[in-house]
Write an enzyme that holds these catalytic residues in place. Structure first.
Site, PDB file in Angstrom:
ATOM      1  N   PHE A   1       7.390  -5.991 -15.396  1.00 25.66           N
ATOM      2  CA  PHE A   1       8.478  -6.042 -14.405  1.00 25.66           C
ATOM      3  C   PHE A   1       9.810  -6.526 -14.978  1.00 25.66           C
ATOM      4  CE2 PHE A   1       4.689  -6.364 -11.632  1.00 25.66           C
ATOM      5  CZ  PHE A   1       4.933  -5.285 -10.813  1.00 25.66           C
TER       6      PHE A   1
ATOM      7  N   TYR B   1       8.657   0.098 -18.123  1.00 33.69           N
ATOM      8  CA  TYR B   1       9.793   0.937 -17.743  1.00 33.69           C
ATOM      9  C   TYR B   1      10.013   1.965 -18.848  1.00 33.69           C
ATOM     10  CZ  TYR B   1      10.861  -2.887 -14.461  1.00 33.69           C
ATOM     11  OH  TYR B   1      10.806  -3.833 -13.474  1.00 33.69           O
TER      12      TYR B   1
ATOM     13  N   HIS C   1       2.558  -2.641  -3.772  1.00 33.15           N
ATOM     14  CA  HIS C   1       3.445  -2.751  -4.934  1.00 33.15           C
ATOM     15  C   HIS C   1       4.892  -2.951  -4.464  1.00 33.15           C
ATOM     16  CE1 HIS C   1       5.507  -1.467  -8.651  1.00 33.15           C
ATOM     17  NE2 HIS C   1       4.381  -1.815  -9.266  1.00 33.15           N
TER      18      HIS C   1
ATOM     19  N   ASP D   1       2.752   0.410 -15.944  1.00 29.72           N
ATOM     20  CA  ASP D   1       3.109   0.646 -17.343  1.00 29.72           C
ATOM     21  C   ASP D   1       4.569   0.287 -17.516  1.00 29.72           C
ATOM     22  OD1 ASP D   1       3.979   2.815 -15.850  1.00 29.72           O
ATOM     23  OD2 ASP D   1       3.355   4.331 -17.280  1.00 29.72           O
TER      24      ASP D   1
END
Length: 215
Positions: free
Chosen positions: A73, A62, A182, A60
């Protein structure tokens, strides 16, 4: 959003699940601070559908001030690069020798045909995961299903559990699926570092006769 996406997205917007999601979001934007700003929620879809050749699935957005702007990202110019993105840049450097960028704005990737799509497209300020299970996951899965069925050659970069759960939606005889841990500092040393995804992605694009990404 780019006009090429409008028929697909409008079909999703008309679905009952999305109408419920829309009601929830309207109330949330009025009640509290939500990221990204309303006008940037669908920024990932500014990339021409016909130009998409790589798909990166995030989690989701930031949840800190001024960070999220609708691309997974990515952060806006002038915003400190978050730890996960720092690790992405480190892996690119280790694989290719490319200099680590000063800006964490990944618009330059989007302009080359990288779809930077979060699993969930909104979040309440300072509350990671707060908009999970509200309907966004259905939306994201439907977009991936559409891409899988309607595009001939795509590279999917799936990092972490949420993204890797989408692998089952993708026909691996048509597309390349690259999976790993991740890039978060909590998991990057469990398989993200050294995954070789950025070089492998470009090698596959070249095999398909497509221009590689300048990471």
């Amino acid at each position: 959003m780019h006009k090429s996406w409008k028929p697909i997205l409008q079909a999703e917007f008309a679905q009952p699940y999305f109408q419920e999601l829309s009601k929830f979001l309207t109330a949330e934007y009025e009640r509290t601070t939500i990221y990204p700003p309303k006008h940037q929620v669908f920024s990932a879809f500014a990339t021409d559908l016909s130009a998409v050749k790589v798909v990166i699935i995030g989690q989701d957005p930031y949840h800190g001030p001024g960070q999220a702007h609708g691309l997974a990202f990515s952060v806006r110019d002038g915003v400190q690069t978050p730890p996960s993105l720092q690790n992405i840049f480190k892996e690119i450097h280790n694989e290719t020798g490319a200099e680590i960028p000063k800006s964490g704005n990944l618009q330059r990737w989007a302009e080359q045909g990288v779809l930077l799509l979060n699993n969930v497209l909104t979040v309440e300020a300072h509350h990671a995961g707060s908009h999970r299970a509200k309907g966004w996951e259905i939306f994201t899965e439907n977009i991936i299903k559409y891409l899988n069925e309607n595009r001939p050659h795509l590279v999917f970069l799936l990092w972490g559990r949420d993204a890797r759960n989408k692998a089952k939606l993708i026909d691996k005889s048509k597309h390349l699926v690259l999976e790993s841990a991740h890039p978060s500092p909590l998991s990057a040393y469990n398989g993200f570092f050294g995954n070789g995804h950025f070089v492998a992605c470009n090698e596959q694009l070249e095999k398909w006769g497509l221009t590689p990404i300048k990471w």
